[in-house]
Design a protein around this motif. Structure first.
Motif, mmCIF file in Angstrom:
data_model
loop_
_atom_site.group_PDB
_atom_site.id
_atom_site.type_symbol
_atom_site.label_atom_id
_atom_site.label_comp_id
_atom_site.label_asym_id
_atom_site.label_seq_id
_atom_site.Cartn_x
_atom_site.Cartn_y
_atom_site.Cartn_z
ATOM 1 N N PHE A 178 -8.706 6.462 -5.302
ATOM 2 C CA PHE A 178 -8.208 5.605 -4.001
ATOM 3 C C PHE A 178 -9.545 4.958 -3.293
ATOM 4 O O PHE A 178 -9.287 4.300 -2.461
ATOM 5 C CB PHE A 178 -7.359 6.303 -3.217
ATOM 6 N N ARG A 223 0.868 -1.239 -0.133
ATOM 7 C CA ARG A 223 -0.181 0.128 -0.062
ATOM 8 C C ARG A 223 0.993 1.251 0.080
ATOM 9 O O ARG A 223 1.178 2.009 1.118
ATOM 10 C CB ARG A 223 -0.880 -0.017 1.136
ATOM 11 N N GLY A 224 1.567 1.566 -1.012
ATOM 12 C CA GLY A 224 2.311 2.740 -1.340
ATOM 13 C C GLY A 224 1.916 3.272 -2.658
ATOM 14 O O GLY A 224 1.081 2.723 -3.497
ATOM 15 N N VAL A 225 2.265 4.511 -2.591
ATOM 16 C CA VAL A 225 2.120 5.467 -3.672
ATOM 17 C C VAL A 225 3.456 6.115 -4.350
ATOM 18 O O VAL A 225 4.265 6.619 -3.605
ATOM 19 C CB VAL A 225 1.191 6.662 -3.309
ATOM 20 N N ALA A 280 4.880 -0.567 -5.579
ATOM 21 C CA ALA A 280 3.866 0.184 -5.068
ATOM 22 C C ALA A 280 2.624 -0.139 -5.849
ATOM 23 O O ALA A 280 2.451 -0.794 -6.774
ATOM 24 C CB ALA A 280 4.039 1.910 -5.107
ATOM 25 N N SER A 281 1.493 0.337 -4.912
ATOM 26 C CA SER A 281 0.179 0.050 -5.377
ATOM 27 C C SER A 281 -0.411 0.980 -6.416
ATOM 28 O O SER A 281 -1.544 0.651 -7.328
ATOM 29 C CB SER A 281 -1.013 -0.525 -4.236
ATOM 30 N N HIS A 282 -0.077 2.213 -6.185
ATOM 31 C CA HIS A 282 -0.724 3.251 -7.016
ATOM 32 C C HIS A 282 0.284 4.358 -7.629
ATOM 33 O O HIS A 282 1.222 4.536 -6.759
ATOM 34 C CB HIS A 282 -1.751 4.067 -6.230
ATOM 35 N N LEU A 311 -2.469 11.158 2.016
ATOM 36 C CA LEU A 311 -2.376 9.649 1.664
ATOM 37 C C LEU A 311 -1.958 9.105 2.730
ATOM 38 O O LEU A 311 -2.510 7.760 3.010
ATOM 39 C CB LEU A 311 -1.075 9.898 0.434
ATOM 40 N N TYR A 329 -2.314 4.803 3.040
ATOM 41 C CA TYR A 329 -0.988 4.497 2.250
ATOM 42 C C TYR A 329 0.484 5.061 2.852
ATOM 43 O O TYR A 329 0.653 6.354 2.600
ATOM 44 C CB TYR A 329 -1.151 5.350 0.896
#
Length: 212
Positions: free
Chosen positions: A208, A113-115, A160-162, A134, A139
């Protein structure tokens, strides 16, 4: 800027370049850098004259890499040619594609769960409202290339997820990462108008699936 020990210039004669006899010279220089400096990676930057002559630096870099066991990325600086001049993000993706693709889990696996914040060379302020929102939304990891101080930190981008793109120059990298690494992105360029800022936050909320 304190990077003199990391940047090397190799002067070559026009005759050497035209005749192709400059490649052994470059090979010797790369081997010396790899042996003496022991870098984690080397970027080989060629100029527009090499592009006009059709020098295949990618194959050349691969051959030298097999000897040095150090990742060598060929970068073209070709503003006078028909091809688009590669941006920092485009170069970064080629780096991922060649060396870090194995860091990305198989399709369908839940990612960290990272951006990633893409497109900005200067990192967001530590007091940035976006960063705090965030983290509050769950995140905790916010990756920005401008904050990286080591080679290994670039691997964090791949898991990362996003992705959030804050400048158009980051779109190419985001599109490639979505296509090949299944990481979705939202284009939310820097804005100073209150109405536009509100609209972008609404876009991010939908992206998100949360409420800021």
């Amino acid at each position: 800027y304190g990077n003199g020990h990391r940047i090397f210039l190799l002067p070559l004669s026009e005759n050497d370049v035209i005749m192709g006899s400059h490649l052994p010279v470059i090979k010797t220089a790369l081997l010396k850098i790899a042996r003496e400096r022991k870098p984690r990676a080397i970027f080989l930057c060629s100029m527009c004259v090499d592009e006009l002559l059709g020098t295949d630096y990618e194959e050349f870099a691969g051959a030298v890499e097999a000897i040095t066991r150090v990742p060598i990325i060929s970068v073209k600086m070709n503003p006078v040619c028909k091809k688009k001049n590669p941006s920092q993000e485009q170069i970064t993706y080629s780096f991922f594609n060649k060396h870090f693709h194995s860091c990305h889990p198989e399709h369908g696996t839940i990612l960290e769960r990272g951006v990633n914040i893409l497109g900005g060379y200067t990192p967001l302020s530590g007091k940035s409202e976006l960063r705090s929102q965030l983290i509050h939304a769950g995140y905790p990891v916010v990756n920005q290339m401008g904050e990286f101080t080591s080679y290994d930190q670039f691997k964090h981008l791949a898991v990362a997820s996003h992705n959030i793109v804050i400048h158009p120059r980051g779109l190419l990298l985001a599109e490639e990462m979505m296509r090949f690494m299944k990481i979705p992105y939202c284009f939310s360029p820097v804005s100073f108008g209150l109405r536009t800022i509100r609209e972008k936050y609404c876009d991010l909320e939908r992206f998100f699936h949360t409420k800021f």
